[in-house]
Design a protein around this motif. Structure first.
Motif, short mmCIF file in Angstrom:
data_model
loop_
_atom_site.label_atom_id
_atom_site.label_comp_id
_atom_site.label_asym_id
_atom_site.label_seq_id
_atom_site.Cartn_x
_atom_site.Cartn_y
_atom_site.Cartn_z
N MET A 1 44.11 34.14 82.11
CA MET A 1 44.73 34.96 81.09
C MET A 1 44.80 36.42 81.55
O MET A 1 45.78 37.09 81.24
CB MET A 1 43.96 34.85 79.77
N GLU A 2 43.79 36.87 82.26
CA GLU A 2 43.82 38.26 82.70
C GLU A 2 45.02 38.54 83.60
O GLU A 2 45.67 39.56 83.47
CB GLU A 2 42.51 38.64 83.42
N GLY A 3 45.29 37.62 84.52
CA GLY A 3 46.44 37.80 85.41
C GLY A 3 47.75 37.84 84.65
O GLY A 3 48.68 38.55 85.03
N LEU A 4 47.84 37.09 83.56
CA LEU A 4 49.08 37.06 82.77
C LEU A 4 49.32 38.35 82.02
O LEU A 4 50.42 38.59 81.53
CB LEU A 4 49.05 35.87 81.82
N LYS A 5 48.31 39.22 81.95
CA LYS A 5 48.50 40.53 81.33
C LYS A 5 49.37 41.44 82.21
O LYS A 5 49.74 42.52 81.80
CB LYS A 5 47.16 41.19 81.03
N ASP A 6 49.70 40.97 83.40
CA ASP A 6 50.62 41.72 84.28
C ASP A 6 52.06 41.30 84.08
O ASP A 6 52.96 41.83 84.73
CB ASP A 6 50.23 41.51 85.75
N VAL A 7 52.31 40.34 83.18
CA VAL A 7 53.67 39.87 82.91
C VAL A 7 54.12 40.50 81.59
O VAL A 7 53.47 40.36 80.57
CB VAL A 7 53.72 38.33 82.79
N TYR A 8 55.24 41.21 81.66
CA TYR A 8 55.72 41.95 80.50
C TYR A 8 57.02 41.39 79.96
O TYR A 8 57.87 40.93 80.71
CB TYR A 8 55.92 43.43 80.85
N ASP A 9 57.14 41.46 78.65
CA ASP A 9 58.39 41.13 77.98
C ASP A 9 59.36 42.29 78.26
O ASP A 9 58.97 43.44 78.16
CB ASP A 9 58.15 40.99 76.48
N PRO A 10 60.62 42.00 78.59
CA PRO A 10 61.55 43.08 78.91
C PRO A 10 61.99 43.90 77.70
O PRO A 10 62.37 45.06 77.85
CB PRO A 10 62.75 42.35 79.53
N GLU A 11 61.90 43.34 76.50
CA GLU A 11 62.36 44.07 75.32
C GLU A 11 61.27 44.95 74.71
O GLU A 11 61.54 46.03 74.22
CB GLU A 11 62.86 43.10 74.26
N ILE A 12 60.05 44.46 74.71
CA ILE A 12 58.92 45.21 74.18
C ILE A 12 57.95 45.37 75.34
O ILE A 12 57.36 44.39 75.78
CB ILE A 12 58.24 44.46 73.01
N PRO A 13 57.78 46.58 75.86
CA PRO A 13 56.96 46.75 77.07
C PRO A 13 55.47 46.58 76.82
O PRO A 13 54.68 47.50 76.99
CB PRO A 13 57.32 48.16 77.52
N ILE A 14 55.11 45.38 76.40
CA ILE A 14 53.72 44.98 76.21
C ILE A 14 53.57 43.62 76.88
O ILE A 14 54.51 42.82 76.86
CB ILE A 14 53.36 44.92 74.71
N ASP A 15 52.43 43.36 77.45
CA ASP A 15 52.26 42.11 78.20
C ASP A 15 52.34 40.89 77.28
O ASP A 15 52.10 40.99 76.07
CB ASP A 15 50.93 42.12 78.98
#
Length: 110
Positions: A1-15
């Motif tokens: 899960m920690e690694g997935l915090k580096d993946v961001y939604d393009p519309e809302i810049p939050i992981d």
């Protein structure tokens, strides 16, 4: 899960973790990884990019035998799905409480 915090939604810049877009994550004892990921809107033009990035992050962080990333375009995302950290990050970046605004417009439980 920690690694997935580096993946961001393009519309809302939050992981995607703090947006609440990880709907299911299973790792079998044999090393098979299944993850079901949502998007903030099913009309997002980069949904396949998100799935690809999720798969790459898992490959880099987990010794997986196999990886199955399922894009869930049917489950409707709402700000109520965000983590507390995601809500706070949103407030700091945009200056308002997205959950409070959502509840005012759509009711408490939608």
């Amino acid at each position: 899960m920690e690694g997935l915090k580096d993946v961001y939604d393009p519309e809302i810049p939050i992981d995607i973790v703090n947006l609440g877009l990880i709907y299911e994550l299973r790792i079998s004892e044999e090393g098979d990884v299944y993850i079901r990921v949502g998007v903030t809107t099913p009309y997002c033009p980069v949904t396949e990019d998100i799935a690809y990035t999720v798969e790459q992050v898992i490959k880099e962080t987990v010794n997986a035998k196999s990886i199955n990333v399922e894009l869930d375009l049917d489950t409707r995302w709402t700000p109520l799905m965000m983590t507390d950290e995601g809500k706070e990050t949103f407030k700091k970046r945009f200056g308002y409480d997205i959950v409070q605004m959502w509840k005012m417009q759509h009711g408490e439980e939608q």
